[in-house]
Design an enzyme around this catalytic site. Structure first.
Site, PDB file in Angstrom:
ATOM      1  NE  ARG A  15      -1.677   1.734   3.852  1.00 14.99           N
ATOM      2  CZ  ARG A  15      -0.811   2.791   4.035  1.00 14.99           C
ATOM      3  NH1 ARG A  15      -1.437   3.783   3.476  1.00 14.99           N
ATOM      4  NH2 ARG A  15      -0.492   2.985   5.103  1.00 14.99           N
ATOM      5  CB  THR A  16       1.943   4.037  -2.101  1.00 20.11           C
ATOM      6  OG1 THR A  16       0.889   3.955  -2.979  1.00 20.11           O
ATOM      7  CG2 THR A  16       3.021   3.142  -2.105  1.00 20.11           C
ATOM      8  CB  SER A  17      -0.395   7.530   1.585  1.00 19.52           C
ATOM      9  OG  SER A  17      -0.038   6.894   2.684  1.00 19.52           O
ATOM     10  CB  THR A  18      -0.525   9.843  -2.838  1.00 24.02           C
ATOM     11  OG1 THR A  18       0.781   9.886  -2.784  1.00 24.02           O
ATOM     12  CG2 THR A  18      -0.930  10.494  -1.401  1.00 24.02           C
ATOM     13  CD  GLN A  60       3.255   7.850  -1.355  1.00 27.29           C
ATOM     14  OE1 GLN A  60       2.208   7.072  -0.816  1.00 27.29           O
ATOM     15  NE2 GLN A  60       3.963   8.604  -0.508  1.00 27.29           N
TER      16      GLN A  60
END
Length: 185
Positions: free
Chosen positions: A7-10, A13
């Site tokens: 997972r990345t936040s945005t 990324q």
């Protein structure tokens, strides 16, 4: 089966997501779930990965912060996995909950990570308060007010508030606020 979660936040990324995928594949992940979303919101891929897990499976993440933001959330996830007879492995910590030591370390590290995050947020709030006091902090640029003319134009065409919001990429509440403020002028 070894199940991976990345997972990345945005969405910008991309390199971070690719690096996680590379590391997870190198760890033997057979089925990979990935998403680009904030940890504070709903994480559909994580829910799917946990739901897919079966007895004897292992959910693997590269780092603890990719999985959970708080000790309570971490405990909840590990309990869900334990109930299915599955375990959790965190690569950068060389931690595996199949062992009693791994379970202990996971809880300790989760507590430390949450403590660090709370300290960081406290420092951030202090910095914002200082900047506001000095007149340097303006906050986020109001997107809906900048689109007030477009909101009014679309409203005059008969579009619903929801359609206007979708068309302009703003919240429905923002559309209501713009329309309400123009009626009072």
């Amino acid at each position: 089966m070894i199940i991976g979660y990345a997972r990345t936040s945005t969405t910008d990324q991309k390199a971070g997501l690719e690096a996680q995928e590379r590391d997870l594949r190198a760890a033997g992940v057979e089925r990979l779930y990935q998403e680009q979303t904030s940890a504070t919101g709903p994480r559909k891929a994580l829910a799917e990965a946990i739901d897919y897990a079966r007895h004897g499976d292992t959910l693997v993440v590269t780092k603890l912060d990719r999985l959970a933001r708080s000790v309570a959330e971490l405990v909840s996830i590990t309990k869900q996995l334990e109930a299915k007879g599955a375990s959790l492995r965190v690569l950068n910590l060389n931690l595996d909950t199949e062992t009693p030591t791994g379970k202990l370390m996971l809880n300790m590290l989760g507590s430390i990570a949450q403590f660090e995050r709370e300290l960081m947020l406290e420092r951030q709030r202090e910095g914002i308060a200082k900047a506001k006091g000095e007149g340097k902090y303006k906050g986020r640029k109001p997107t809906a007010r900048a689109k007030a003319d477009e909101v009014m134009r679309l409203a005059e065409t008969g579009l619903s508030r929801e359609q206007i919001a979708k068309e302009l990429g703003i919240g429905v509440a923002s559309v209501y606020r713009v329309l309400a403020s123009t009626r009072h002028q």
